[in-house]
Design a protein around this motif. Sequence first.
Motif, short mmCIF file in Angstrom:
data_model
loop_
_atom_site.label_atom_id
_atom_site.label_comp_id
_atom_site.label_asym_id
_atom_site.label_seq_id
_atom_site.Cartn_x
_atom_site.Cartn_y
_atom_site.Cartn_z
N ASP A 306 0.86 -1.18 0.00
CA ASP A 306 0.00 0.00 0.00
C ASP A 306 0.89 1.23 0.00
OD1 ASP A 306 0.82 0.58 2.71
OD2 ASP A 306 -0.62 -0.93 3.37
N ASN A 307 0.31 2.37 -0.18
CA ASN A 307 1.06 3.63 -0.22
C ASN A 307 0.84 4.47 1.02
OD1 ASN A 307 2.22 3.16 -2.79
ND2 ASN A 307 0.27 3.72 -3.76
N ASP A 308 0.59 3.77 2.15
CA ASP A 308 0.37 4.49 3.40
C ASP A 308 1.58 5.32 3.76
OD1 ASP A 308 -2.04 3.30 3.51
OD2 ASP A 308 -1.55 1.90 5.13
N LEU A 309 1.34 6.53 4.24
CA LEU A 309 2.41 7.37 4.74
C LEU A 309 2.63 7.08 6.21
CD1 LEU A 309 1.50 10.79 3.08
CD2 LEU A 309 3.08 9.04 2.25
N LEU A 310 3.86 7.16 6.63
CA LEU A 310 4.17 6.98 8.06
C LEU A 310 3.69 8.20 8.84
CD1 LEU A 310 7.76 5.48 7.98
CD2 LEU A 310 5.67 4.32 8.66
N ARG A 311 3.07 7.95 9.97
CA ARG A 311 2.62 9.05 10.82
C ARG A 311 3.71 9.44 11.79
NH1 ARG A 311 -3.47 6.87 12.41
NH2 ARG A 311 -4.30 6.83 10.29
N SER A 319 9.01 8.76 3.97
CA SER A 319 7.60 8.92 4.29
C SER A 319 6.80 7.65 4.05
CB SER A 319 7.00 10.05 3.44
OG SER A 319 7.14 9.75 2.06
N ARG A 320 7.30 6.72 3.23
CA ARG A 320 6.56 5.51 2.91
C ARG A 320 6.69 4.46 4.00
NH1 ARG A 320 2.67 6.97 -0.44
NH2 ARG A 320 3.48 8.14 -2.21
N LYS A 321 5.73 3.58 4.04
CA LYS A 321 5.69 2.52 5.03
C LYS A 321 6.59 1.37 4.61
CE LYS A 321 2.30 -0.86 6.73
NZ LYS A 321 0.88 -1.23 6.66
N PRO A 322 7.44 0.87 5.51
CA PRO A 322 8.26 -0.31 5.18
C PRO A 322 7.39 -1.57 5.13
CG PRO A 322 9.13 0.88 7.10
CD PRO A 322 7.75 1.38 6.85
N HIS A 323 7.66 -2.43 4.17
CA HIS A 323 6.95 -3.70 4.08
C HIS A 323 7.86 -4.89 4.34
CE1 HIS A 323 4.19 -1.01 1.87
NE2 HIS A 323 3.26 -1.83 2.29
N VAL A 324 9.17 -4.65 4.32
CA VAL A 324 10.15 -5.73 4.48
C VAL A 324 11.10 -5.38 5.61
CG1 VAL A 324 12.06 -6.98 3.39
CG2 VAL A 324 10.01 -6.41 2.06
N ALA A 325 11.32 -6.36 6.49
CA ALA A 325 12.31 -6.21 7.57
C ALA A 325 13.30 -7.37 7.46
CB ALA A 325 11.64 -6.21 8.93
N GLU A 348 11.66 4.21 -2.89
CA GLU A 348 11.01 5.14 -1.96
C GLU A 348 10.55 4.44 -0.68
OE1 GLU A 348 7.83 3.49 -4.72
OE2 GLU A 348 9.90 4.22 -4.88
N GLU A 349 10.71 3.13 -0.62
CA GLU A 349 10.25 2.37 0.54
C GLU A 349 11.42 2.05 1.46
OE1 GLU A 349 7.57 -0.97 -0.37
OE2 GLU A 349 8.82 -2.18 0.95
N PRO A 350 11.33 2.38 2.74
CA PRO A 350 12.41 2.03 3.67
C PRO A 350 12.51 0.52 3.86
CG PRO A 350 10.92 3.68 4.61
CD PRO A 350 10.24 3.12 3.40
N ILE A 351 13.65 0.08 4.34
CA ILE A 351 13.86 -1.31 4.76
C ILE A 351 14.25 -1.29 6.23
CG2 ILE A 351 15.27 -3.38 4.49
CD1 ILE A 351 15.62 -2.67 1.54
N ASP A 352 13.55 -2.09 7.02
CA ASP A 352 13.82 -2.15 8.46
C ASP A 352 14.89 -3.20 8.76
OD1 ASP A 352 11.97 -0.20 8.95
OD2 ASP A 352 10.40 -1.55 9.69
N LEU A 353 15.92 -2.80 9.49
CA LEU A 353 16.98 -3.70 9.93
C LEU A 353 16.80 -3.92 11.43
CD1 LEU A 353 19.93 -1.92 8.06
CD2 LEU A 353 18.49 -3.80 7.21
N LEU A 354 16.41 -5.12 11.81
CA LEU A 354 16.04 -5.42 13.19
C LEU A 354 17.24 -5.98 13.94
CD1 LEU A 354 12.59 -7.13 12.44
CD2 LEU A 354 13.09 -4.69 12.74
N ASN A 355 17.74 -5.22 14.91
CA ASN A 355 18.96 -5.58 15.63
C ASN A 355 18.66 -5.68 17.12
OD1 ASN A 355 21.58 -4.54 17.18
ND2 ASN A 355 22.25 -5.46 15.25
#
Length: 633
Positions: A306-311, A319-325, A348-355
């Motif tokens: 989806d193209n949800d913006l981060l609040r 500004s875009r919501k990450p879908h992959v971590a 334009e989509e962030p990637i979450d790095l979980l540490n």
Amino acid sequence: MCGICCVVSLSAHPPSTCLLEKAVLGHLRRRGPDSSQHLVKSVPHCPHHCLFSGHVLHLRGEMTPQPVEDPTSGNVFLWNGEVFDGISITSEESDTQFIFRQLCSCSSESDVLSLLSSIRGPWSFIFYQASRHYLWFGRDYFGRRSLLWQFNEELDKVLILSSVSAASDPPWWEVPASGIFRIDLQDCGTSKAVALTLHPWKYPSKENTVEEVAICDLSVISRHLPSHVALVINESHALFAPVTPLNKEIHDMPEESQRFDCTKIQADVGVLQMFLAEEHKKKIVHQFIDMLSTSVKRRVLCLVRDNDLLRGKMPGAASRKPHVAILFSGGIDSVVIATLADRHVPLEEPIDLLNVAFKLPEQNSQSISNRKPSKGKKQLPPSLECFNGNNTVTCSSLASFNVPDRITGRAGLEELRNINPSRSWNFVEINVTVEDLKEMRQKHISHLVYPLDTVLDDSIGCAVWFASRGEGLVTHQGDTRPYKSPAKVVLTGIGADEQLAGYSRHRVCFKNHGLAGLNEELEMELGRISSRNLGRDDRVIGDHGKEARFPFLDEEVVSFLNSLPVWEKANLALPRGIGEKLLLRLAAAELGLTASSVLPKRAMQFGSRIAKMENRNEKACDKCTRLQSVSVE
């Protein structure tokens, strides 16, 4: 991903949802937060009933509540899987609906097994074939999706199958990933006994050779079956393994693979470049990169975006919501996966790095996290206790979470930023105190790790649960704030060590038994990965309504690595940081990675420091008293 469950009853009355333990039902719902429903299947004049329970995490195609029933045939289907390849299916289609239609069209046992053989991707399933009163169930070749069973001699609950369970009596056990199981419910109802038929995985036959059973150790499969359950192996119908057998040749080792003076080599990127100067070696490295990149691509694009913006986003944050971590320690496995994910995830989509990092007890004694919460005041998670109402840092105790994986994680983050400075990388610092560990182990983790019960299972299960929850701190342009990852897909590097000789025990094996012994060890590693790792990790990550995906266990990647002689994958005559997982290190260097490409292997329980958190002198294989004490409470 889904939580699936089936209760088989031979009583005179249909089962009700009360036969599902409240705890089991709760765990199933956490796995599938988007849809939950039940279906009782009773057949007139037949002495059996089935309760099906499905809980869906919607990730692709049209939302499909489960269980799915065909009104014409009466067939019922529960599916917890992903079709990444092997069957032609569009990204807009529901793989649940697609596989169910294909199963309903099967006219023979051979058709069912042929269909399941063709699927490339992780799965577990339960399929009631009404015309024959058959109940089919099983897990994929590697066991990447959890499925447990519990047998009961009482007729009200003969058999329960479930993605996740809770400690109880009689005990639960993991369904072996040795093939596809089938029960003839008509016969069971007549005889009042349970008989399982197993169709084992086989390697496809080659010219002038007979089919070879891939995984079928009857003693292992029947080890946890009660005496009243019969097991029959049926090899008359083909269930073909999705990967090629391991290449065990050792007599063709080229001289150039042995030409380095191992006594003088240091773990340095320059050594990797020397290997890459060989045309043959570089060709294999590029083939491996292409295979692994395709595997990552399937796993980061096969989901609904989806193209949800981060609040409430921070300055400098995307500004875009990450879908992959990604479970990210900064080690070579996770950094390579992140580098390849960067190729395919929209820019334009962030990637979450979980540490994840665990705080040592001696560092805790004066910390804020040890204070008793004020009455009536909601206590913040440990990661967030260092913030005031303006979400700014108010204490310096975060330094006590600088465990080895935190340090290498930050270094890996810098390498990723150098490779692609345009990407927004969310480095999520997940900090865990001993109080939080004890609380969550009792509330959730012990039941997810179960039926596994060792110290190693406890350490890995806890570390993966907190990491995949994704709740911690993120810093952008010097501004550190609380963050919870919204990504539903979690990539993990499991499978790299098992195939590329990454563990210290592989060095011991090579030293004592040479390449032949190392081959045997690697074959054993992949053969037991379902029971040793994957069921547990699927249950733990799925508890957050997220799906674990394993790029190194893509069928094409495994087949490619299996086709190579062992010295192309590892050279354990070389020092740590070079010899183990040599092929992956060469791929990392070719991708532009530097320091992370020569980091020695460090197990998650040591890198995150959970192994030392409770200050216990335990062996990894010991039964974990902390899990046992929780289970009986």
